[in-house]
Design an enzyme around this catalytic site. Structure first.
Site, PDB file in Angstrom:
ATOM      1  N   GLY A   1       0.881  -1.086  -0.165  1.00 57.42           N
ATOM      2  CA  GLY A   1      -0.031   0.113  -0.017  1.00 57.42           C
ATOM      3  C   GLY A   1       0.877   1.224   0.138  1.00 57.42           C
TER       4      GLY A   1
ATOM      5  CG  ASP B   1      -1.841  -0.158   8.290  1.00 58.73           C
ATOM      6  OD1 ASP B   1      -2.758   0.977   8.128  1.00 58.73           O
ATOM      7  OD2 ASP B   1      -1.899  -1.024   7.787  1.00 58.73           O
TER       8      ASP B   1
ATOM      9  CD  GLN C   1      -8.545   6.427   7.490  1.00 54.34           C
ATOM     10  OE1 GLN C   1      -8.081   6.168   8.585  1.00 54.34           O
ATOM     11  NE2 GLN C   1      -9.308   5.823   6.880  1.00 54.34           N
TER      12      GLN C   1
END
Ligand code: F6P
Length: 366
Positions: free
Chosen positions: A11, A152, A286
């Site tokens: 990601g 994350d 985000q």
């Protein structure tokens, strides 16, 4: 001249471009050649113009850009040996024997497998007549250096992953927007944030926004969470608070590992506390967008350190991952860091939440 490749995998995260820029420019400053591998491991497997030499000017403007300008992909081919053999061939063809990988724990694990297999892959290229002995002779060892890029903040061994503070900042900004409308109508909002199996974004957003209640995977709420949550929310209302904000990490679950969803939380606030409740799932806002100052700084310092690590590596040096610990840019053993990260997921799966929290290296999780 040493040739160093850089790629982004998994990601995207804000700050990845800053990392690419730093690797390219530090490599050039150290007298090396720099190569960007486009579309992550896919580019390595495909070769050709997916692997491009980068000059100083090619990374101009990268620092503040969100996402990853050299692309990222989930590459099934690289997960199998034939794909990695092809990748090795492309690297030998371009004379690249060092790779800086910017990605999450999965991408970094793949990189270390590649490094361990490298001598065998090179031998196979010669045995099958794809490359000549003299062509592969200078490339007996592959150097891998990892940098952790992920919103994350789920990697053990580092205090912050590249991207997590940009994402946290964005979440706070969004919750501030929600605040205004929530106050106007005295509503409750259940806000779902990303993080996969990690509760860092939710926890830090909750602290930063003064949320009424927070759900995170590492520390599931007690069985009577409905009662507990409504008690807190109603207390805060009695004190004059005109809005209610509950932050739910997307991986939230109860102590029996049943998913806690935003819909469940909304129902409880509606039915028990009689609040007019809405759900907002923040989603990919985000992840995209500009990198915050911290991520620009972190990616730049770590990118420079990654190149140093390449140049100082010996065939015996285990692959390092570049971390930040107590405000110092440091190298840690990549395999150990990945294993420690995976242990946290294992602890959660085994309902050993105390150990899971310790494994996140976050004393404030208590
Ligand atoms: O790992 C980053 C992340 O944004 C997670 O927070 C989220 O669970 C996941 O990726 C979403 O992945 P995708 O963009 O493939 O839907």
């Amino acid at each position: 001249k040493r040739r160093i490749g850089v790629l982004t995998s998994g990601g995207d995260a804000p700050g990845m471009n800053g990392a690419v820029r730093a690797v390219v420019r530090m490599a050039l400053a150290q007298g090396c050649e720099a190569y960007a591998v486009y579309e992550g491991y896919e580019g390595l497997v495909q070769g050709g113009d997916m692997i491009r030499e980068m000059g100083w000017e090619d990374v101009r403007g990268f620092l503040s850009e969100g996402g990853t300008l050299i692309g990222s992909a989930r590459c099934a081919a690289f997960r199998a040996r034939p794909g990695r053999l092809q990748a090795a061939n492309n690297m030998v063809l371009r004379g690249i024997d060092a790779l800086v990988i910017i990605g999450g724990d999965g991408s970094l694990t793949g990189a270390d497998i590649f490094r361990r297999e490298w001598p065998g892959l090179i031998q196979e290229l010669v045995e099958t007549g794809v490359r000549k002995e003299e062509e592969v002779a200078p490339f007996q060892h592959l150097n891998i250096v990892g940098m952790v890029g992920s919103i994350d903040n789920d990697m053990s061994s580092t205090d912050a992953t590249i991207g997590c503070y940009s994402s946290l900042h964005r979440i706070c900004e969004m919750v501030d927007y929600i605040d205004a409308t929530a106050q106007s109508h005295q509503r409750a909002f259940v806000v779902e944030v990303m993080g996969r199996h990690c509760g860092w974004l939710a926890l830090m957003a909750g602290v930063s926004c003064g949320a009424d209640f927070i759900f995170i995977p590492e520390s599931p709420p007690p069985e009577d969470w409905e009662h507990l949550m409504c008690g807190r929310v109603e207390n805060n209302r009695k004190r004059g608070k005109r809005k209610t904000i509950v932050i739910v990490a997307e991986g939230s679950q109860d102590r029996n590992l049943n998913k806690i969803t935003t819909a469940m939380v909304k129902d409880v606030l509606t039915n028990r506390s009689h609040l007019d409740t809405r759900i907002t799932t923040l989603g990919h806002v985000q992840r995209g967008g500009q990198a915050c100052a911290y991520d620009r700084m972190l990616s730049t310092l770590q990118g420079a350190e990654a190149v140093k690590a390449v140049l100082e590596a010996t065939p015996e040096t285990p692959s390092p991952v570049i971390c930040i610990i107590e405000n110092k840019i440091v190298r840690r053993n990549l395999v150990d860091a990945v294993e420690a990260t995976q242990r946290v997921s294992k602890h959660i799966a085994e309902k050993n939440f105390e150990e899971a929290m310790k494994g996140r290296d976050a004393e404030f999780l208590e």
